[in-house]
Design a protein around this motif. Structure first.
Motif, PDB file in Angstrom:
ATOM      1  N   THR A 743     -34.233  -8.077 -62.715  1.00  0.00           N
ATOM      2  CA  THR A 743     -32.856  -8.438 -62.376  1.00  0.00           C
ATOM      3  C   THR A 743     -32.835  -9.468 -61.247  1.00  0.00           C
ATOM      4  OG1 THR A 743     -32.238  -6.208 -62.963  1.00  0.00           O
ATOM      5  CG2 THR A 743     -30.619  -7.461 -61.722  1.00  0.00           C
ATOM      6  N   PRO A 824     -32.753  -4.467 -68.985  1.00  0.00           N
ATOM      7  CA  PRO A 824     -32.356  -4.152 -67.617  1.00  0.00           C
ATOM      8  C   PRO A 824     -31.043  -3.390 -67.522  1.00  0.00           C
ATOM      9  CG  PRO A 824     -32.941  -6.473 -67.803  1.00  0.00           C
ATOM     10  CD  PRO A 824     -32.974  -5.905 -69.173  1.00  0.00           C
ATOM     11  N   LEU A 825     -30.055  -3.822 -68.292  1.00  0.00           N
ATOM     12  CA  LEU A 825     -28.733  -3.254 -68.116  1.00  0.00           C
ATOM     13  C   LEU A 825     -28.724  -1.755 -68.392  1.00  0.00           C
ATOM     14  CD1 LEU A 825     -25.894  -4.053 -67.358  1.00  0.00           C
ATOM     15  CD2 LEU A 825     -25.370  -4.287 -69.778  1.00  0.00           C
ATOM     16  N   LEU A 828     -30.105   0.113 -65.425  1.00  0.00           N
ATOM     17  CA  LEU A 828     -29.217   0.071 -64.278  1.00  0.00           C
ATOM     18  C   LEU A 828     -27.994   0.957 -64.494  1.00  0.00           C
ATOM     19  CD1 LEU A 828     -29.466  -3.732 -63.482  1.00  0.00           C
ATOM     20  CD2 LEU A 828     -30.487  -1.866 -62.216  1.00  0.00           C
ATOM     21  N   ARG A 829     -27.538   1.020 -65.742  1.00  0.00           N
ATOM     22  CA  ARG A 829     -26.383   1.868 -66.080  1.00  0.00           C
ATOM     23  C   ARG A 829     -26.732   3.337 -65.869  1.00  0.00           C
ATOM     24  NH1 ARG A 829     -22.137  -0.064 -69.217  1.00  0.00           N
ATOM     25  NH2 ARG A 829     -21.824   2.018 -70.021  1.00  0.00           N
TER      26      ARG A 829
END
Lengths: 832, 227
Positions: A743, A824-825, A828-829
């Motif tokens: 990120t 990545p998302l 991170l979520r």
């Protein structure tokens, strides 16, 4: 609840299990195989000896012994055996063999396994020889060819595949040749001074109490330099020696299991830490401490049980392969059968070890407060020092009890526990020091990737220490074994450059000596030693008759000393392999002075004598008074002729004697040439070719190290499983870190490099510490056990170190693949 | 003013088993360079997914994202990472600091990934600005929530980004600390002239930005400038 929660974490629990499966498999396979060995030895006890009992002696039985043999109704079969050269006229070759002249229908139990089968029955009647099968292959001999032993030439009737009581290894130096006893005389080899053994085989009536017979007759026979062995005593002795080996292997396997358990403790620690919030929630909803504790205890115990079960099954499968590896060491065929006790042991070990080692992290569930739902506080757990102490105590007690069960000795078991604790502590201590040093002195100027990968070793919940322990211990075991094998080989090998003797001529009669020496020198070979040998027995020690000492149970004189026929020599100087440790070396006797002899330090100890003590020898009927003038420390490991008793010159020159000559043959061809010539002209002379013996020794060492390497392999494999488990356990954290870096703009290559370097550090640290410690332990072994100069081989540095590091790197990266590919998302979520 | 972020007809779906779940549907908007912008909406409205797509953390099923004039959908992961490293800064609700690194090292990471030589100097200056001069060598576990978020703030500005994405930056902080962090965020943003995109539940916070995009059920409800 335990089941429901466990189901959700099935993959992780499976990996915990794998940590102990290998250890259990190793322990069960060895344990189960040694049970089978014991059982086989018990069942084949009579066949191992070929008779119910044997009376043996190194000389023709005297009147007393003959009287005992007669009182037992006479022997059912008998044998005289001795080492001699055998010549094969077909191809002009020769070889040192053990000639066994058999009279009667030996063996009474078990069989002579021959090819053709009928040869075993016919060799007595037809007057032929049964020759060791391997030797026949080696020298291209076929039934019908002839063999010449001394002055006797007889046809070979068949090849001998096995004889009761001897293993392939034990007969590899001098393979057996069986001939009818009536031909022994014709060989002309039974001369005074030559080494021989007489054996009388008996079949006992069913009512005979063999233990009582042994108790009554053995002391009487001992006094007459003879010996009685019953099949029971012999098989018990054999059983004991194999049990000792399997105990050692069992301990190595147990270490692999311990390693797995440390892996479990570490994984469970992280597993439980992640479950603490769930435990706190359960407690908020009214679950008691006992209930929450039991949920995870049942999970771990269940995992231990299943792990134990799988490990046991693998172990039972594995032991089927053992006979293939070690059959040559065994004087019987091992039949693997199903035995229940190793299975029970495997299951119990699985459950006990996993619960015990998981107990400390499991206790966290007991002490976690419902308040933790609101906030998890680092380091607030395990308030009870007593519980902690008790857990550690139980772990050590269990290790002690298990090793006590294996070793049957409290002191040895305690020694093992201390060794394990010390070894693990040293490994851990060195690892901690290394890690601290690296962290402290790591160049700050190095790039981000190198620094970040190093820092990963110190991340929260890291398993760095466990991994370094696992990798280090495995490398330590393998390298130490390698170095030890090296030392043993260095000790026995003859360097090509040196001109140390490599051919020894035994049993050379005085009259033959003058003829043999020119025979050797005419081939441009040197005479290195010409040693006179005089055989003698100890008649009395410090004024007490040997017979009286035998009866004295308080005497510190060892029995073998009283029964042994010593082969002494006389010379005027010390040789390379001995150092004078006490007294004064007398090179030649002076008129009117007592005969001062020199004895080796081990003999002085076993005879309980010091410098100045008197020993009377019986030299073939003549008694000779001597005084111990000096004591020598002899390096018996040197491949040369060493003597425990050395007389000065001027005493034994006229005693009946024979000679040992040694020479150095530069190559196999000149050695074979010499042997051929000597066997033809001097059939009674036995020739020992050290080169041949050393190659057999190397072969034996290779096989032994194969077995031990096999066990070390378990440690490495357990280390790998722990490694995979650890990679999996920390996977989520790694993904989180990598995603975060991505990120912030790190590319795949940078992340891959960080991961690879981290595993590289782990591999190089673990294997480096392992090799380093093995270097120290090998140096200690070299100094205190083998007493040799230790020049470390480069193999552990060039092969093990990079090899194991590469393996760790490979496993780490294969298992971290998903770290690189996770979007990545998504991660991170999850965090949110 | 030039547009720094252009979103048109964005659609994102997830598949769960055999079910297809549309999280974002036909989203279009633009953000001007240097503008402050907030995305608001109830839980599950697709705010964080939209932020991730805007920053190139994930790929849309259809539609396009143009960041700093470059279409992200045509780039591979490493190209997007390079773009983030050069142009984008991030602040997360749960700080997302690397636990193995000190405050100073955490702030240096984006610069070190670029291979910058003066990373430590820049990071020290930024930590000074956020009031953590005496916490340079502390690890995340040794810092309070507010301090951790200030480290995250310093890190977000360390690579001098063109655009900064903040996902619920005060979500894990108490009101007072949260307010301090927000003041700091706007202050640093003003100084650096960075475009700021905030995802939040907090309407007061949203009202402090120049434009608010309201989402509901994956669709744009309104997109209006604040007074």
């Amino acid at each position: 609840m335990a089941w429901r929660d466990g189901k959700a974490s099935a993959t992780r629990l499976l990996l915990f299990m794998a940590s102990i499966i290998l250890g259990i498999a190793a322990v069960v396979s060895i344990q189960s195989f040694s049970e089978n060995l014991k059982e086989n030895i018990g069942q084949q006890s009579k066949a191992l000896m070929g008779a119910d009992f044997i009376i043996d002696s190194r000389q023709l039985p005297n009147e007393r012994v003959q009287g005992i043999i007669d009182s037992l109704g006479g022997s059912d079969a008998s044998e005289v055996n001795f080492a001699s050269m055998a010549a094969f006229p077909k191809n002009d070759d020769s070889k040192l063999v053990r000639v066994r002249g058999i009279e009667g229908q030996f063996p009474f139990y078990g069989t002579l396994d021959t090819e053709p089968i009928s040869a075993a029955q016919e060799y007595q009647e037809k007057g032929g020889a049964l020759v060791d099968a391997t030797m026949m292959l080696q020298y291209d001999l076929k039934p019908g060819d002839s063999i010449k032993i001394g002055n006797l030439t007889i046809p070979i009737l068949g090849s001998l595949k096995s004889v009761p009581g001897s293993s392939a290894i034990s007969t590899s130096v001098a393979p057996p040749v069986l001939i009818p006893f009536r031909f022994i005389e014709k060989t002309g080899l039974l001369q005074v001074g030559s080494r021989k053994e007489y054996q009388y085989f008996f079949v006992a009536p069913e009512t005979m109490d063999l233990d009582a017979l042994n108790e009554n007759l053995d002391p009487i026979l001992d006094a007459e330099n003879a010996d009685l062995d019953t099949h029971k005593v012999t098989s018990q002795r054999l059983g004991r020696s194999y049990t000792n080996v399997s105990k050692f292997l069992n301990l190595v396997a147990f270490i692999a299991l311990l390693l797995g358990c440390i892996g479990i403790a570490s994984s469970v620690h992280i597993y439980i830490k992640e479950k603490l919030r769930a435990v706190a929630v359960l407690k908020c909803m009214g679950a008691t401490r006992k209930q929450t504790f039991l949920i995870f205890l049942i999970q771990i115990a269940g995992m231990g049980f299943v792990g134990g079960l799988i490990g046991t099954l693998i172990g039972i499968g594995l032991q089927q392969t053992f006979p293939l590896i070690i059959q040559e060491f065994l004087p019987f065929n091992v039949e693997i059968s199903f035995s229940i006790s190793p299975i029970i042991m495997g299951l119990l070990l699985g459950v006990f070890m996993s619960v015990l080692f998981a107990l400390l992290p499991l206790l966290n569930t007991w002490y976690v407060s419902p308040l933790e739902v609101l906030r998890i506080q680092e380091g607030s757990l395990i308030k009870s020092r007593r519980a902690r102490f008790l857990t550690f105590g139980s772990v050590l007690l269990f290790i002690y009890l298990f090793s006590f069960w294996l070793l049957e000795s409290g002191a040895y078991a305690l020694g093992f526990v201390i060794t394990v604790v010390v070894t693990f502590s040293i490994l851990a201590g060195v690892a901690i020091l290394f890690m601290k040093a690296i962290k402290r002195f790591f160049p700050k100027s190095w790039g981000f990737i190198a620094r970040q990968s190093l820092l990963n070793l110190f991340r929260p919940n890291n398993q760095t220490m466990v991994l370094i322990l696992a990798i280090g211990l495995g490398t330590f075991l393998i390298s130490t074994l390698y170095f030890t094998k090296d030392m043993l080989q260095a000790r026995t090998s003859i360097e090509n450059g040196t001109k140390d003797p490599n051919i020894i001529l035994m049993d050379v009669q005085t009259a033959q000596k003058e003829a043999i020496i020119p025979n050797i020198t005419s081939k441009e070979l040197p005479i290195i030693d010409d040693l006179p040998i005089v055989t003698m027995r100890m008649h009395s020690i410090k004024g007490v008759l040997s017979n009286t000492i035998r009866k004295d149970s308080t005497s510190r004189v060892r029995n073998w000393v009283l029964n042994n026929e010593f082969r002494a020599t006389y010379r005027d100087s010390l040789v390379d392999s001995e150092v004078l440790s006490e007294g004064e070396w007398i090179s030649e006797i002076e008129l009117g002075k007592p005969t001062e002899i020199s004895i080796s330090s081990n003999l002085a100890q076993d005879t309980d004598v010091e410098v100045g003590d008197e020993i009377v020898f019986n030299i073939q009927g003549v008694l000779m008074n001597t005084i111990v003038g000096s004591i020598r420390t002899v390096d018996w490991g040197r491949a040369q002729m060493n003597f425990s008793i050395v007389f000065p010159k001027g005493v034994l020159e006229n005693a009946p004697q024979f000679h040992v000559l040694t020479t150095y043959a530069p190559d196999e061809e000149s050695s074979a040439n010499l042997q051929r010539d000597l066997v033809k002209n001097f059939p009674n002379v036995s020739i020992i070719d050290l080169r041949q013996i050393l190659s057999i020794l190397e072969d034996v060492l290779d096989k032994i190290s194969w077995v031990i390497n096999f066990m070390a392999f378990f440690s490495i494999l357990t280390g790998i499983i722990v490694l995979i488990g650890s990679v999996r356990t920390s996977k989520y954290q790694r993904i989180r870190e990598s995603v975060l870096l991505r990120t912030l703009g790190a590319n795949s290559k940078q992340i891959l490099k960080i991961n690879a370097l981290e595993y590289f550090y782990l591999g190089i640290l673990g294997s480096g510490i392992g090799v380093l410690l093995s270097l120290i332990s090998s140096q200690l072994l070299a100094s205190f056990v083998f007493e040799v100069n230790f020049v470390p081989s480069f193999i552990p540095f060039l092969v093990f170190l990079p090899g194991i590091t590469a393996l760790v790197l490979f496993i780490g990266l294969v298992n971290s693949k998903s770290v690189l590919t996770s979007p990545p998302l998504e991660v991170l979520r999850k965090e949110g | 003013m030039p547009k720094i972020l252009k979103i048109h007809n964005l659609e994102k779906t997830y598949t769960s088993g055999s079910k297809k779940l549309t999280v974002l549907n036909d989203i279009s908007f633009e953000i001007e360079k240097g503008e402050t912008f907030s995305i608001v909406g109830p839980s599950g409205s697709g705010k964080t997914t939209l932020l991730g797509l805007c920053a190139g953390l994930d790929k849309p099923n259809s539609g396009g994202v143009e960041l700093c004039g470059v279409p992200l959908q045509d780039m591979n992961e490493d190209q997007r990472a390079l773009m983030r490293n050069k142009e984008v800064g991030f602040i997360f609700q749960n700080f997302q600091l690397l636990p193995t690194l000190s405050a100073l090292e955490n702030v240096s990471v984006p610069l070190e990934l670029q291979g910058a030589k003066n990373a430590a100097k820049i990071a020290t200056d930024l930590l000074d600005k956020v009031g953590l001069t005496d916490r340079l060598h502390h690890y995340p576990s040794q810092l309070s929530g507010g301090e951790q978020q200030r480290v995250a703030l310093a890190r977000a500005f360390s690579n001098q980004p063109s655009i900064l994405f903040a996902d619920e930056p005060t979500g894990n902080l108490d009101e007072e600390t949260g307010e301090k962090v927000i003041q700091l965020l706007f202050e640093l943003n003003r100084e650096a002239g960075t475009t700021l995109v905030i995802v939040t539940h907090d309407l007061d916070l949203a009202n402090r930005t120049q434009q608010i995009l309201r989402l509901k059920g994956g669709k744009v409800l309104t997109n209006e400038r604040t007074v």
